[in-house]
Design a protein around this motif. Structure first.
Motif, PDB file in Angstrom:
ATOM      1  N   GLU A   1       0.228   5.337   0.333  1.00 11.71           N
ATOM      2  CA  GLU A   1      -0.786   6.329   0.731  1.00 11.71           C
ATOM      3  C   GLU A   1      -1.057   7.363  -0.344  1.00 11.71           C
TER       4      GLU A   1
ATOM      5  N   TYR B   1       0.826  -1.210   0.000  1.00 10.67           N
ATOM      6  CA  TYR B   1       0.000   0.000   0.000  1.00 10.67           C
ATOM      7  C   TYR B   1       0.864   1.264   0.000  1.00 10.67           C
TER       8      TYR B   1
ATOM      9  N   SER C   1      -7.136   5.788  -0.717  1.00  8.51           N
ATOM     10  CA  SER C   1      -7.431   5.232   0.609  1.00  8.51           C
ATOM     11  C   SER C   1      -7.107   3.739   0.663  1.00  8.51           C
ATOM     12  N   PHE C   2      -6.761   3.299   1.863  1.00 10.75           N
ATOM     13  CA  PHE C   2      -6.401   1.896   2.064  1.00 10.75           C
ATOM     14  C   PHE C   2      -7.597   0.987   1.820  1.00 10.75           C
TER      15      PHE C   2
END
Length: 168
Positions: free
Chosen positions: A51, A49, A55-56
């Motif tokens: 940022e 992931y 969004s996660f």
């Protein structure tokens, strides 16, 4: 380095999301293979992931859904390959067992009475002991068609008199 407890928390928080995607794709996951695939996708998403990309939650949802779709495609291809292999084995089995017909005169006389499809049923079902499903796959027809061949073949065979079939 990822902390195990931290990832376990992510799993607990997103378990419903995994189940949502499994249901939305109409997957029957009796062995939990798809759930395991989704967990692996969640782990990979957690590792990769960034940022700056969004969004996660959106990222993991996308990763999980795509992983499940990839598994469906992979399983589908495997099933197709297995079906082709089984079809080839059935054809080879038919060629190998061909020599087991001992009384050629009897089978020739029976074949003369039956239609081509009824003979196929006799040949595969009686002589080679294949199932109705195997015959249907081999001939590219439905199981009901094969059953119909058998029903009519049995009717004709019952009416057939074997008294005059002695070898000349």
């Amino acid at each position: 380095m990822m902390d195990d407890q931290e990832f376990e928390k992510v799993v607990v928080e997103n378990e419903k999301l995994i189940h949502y995607h499994i249901r939305s794709l109409h997957i029957n996951d009796g062995n939990k293979d798809f759930f395991a695939e989704a967990l692996f996708a969640l782990w990979k998403a957690y590792e990769t992931y960034d940022e700056s990309l969004g969004s996660f939650s959106t990222y993991i949802s996308w990763k999980i859904r795509n992983a499940l779709i990839d598994k469906i495609r992979k399983d589908s291809r495997s099933k197709e390959i297995e079906d082709i292999y089984q079809s080839q084995v059935l054809h080879e089995k038919g060629y190998i067992i061909e020599d087991e017909i001992n009384d050629h005169y009897l089978w020739k006389k029976i074949k003369e009475v039956l239609t081509d499809n009824q003979w196929k049923w006799v040949y595969y079902f009686i002589i080679h002991d294949l199932s109705v499903e195997q015959i249907a796959k081999l001939e590219g027809v439905t199981r009901d068609a094969v059953k119909n061949w058998g029903r009519h073949a049995r009717k004709k065979l019952k009416q057939l008199s074997f008294e005059g079939l002695e070898k000349p």
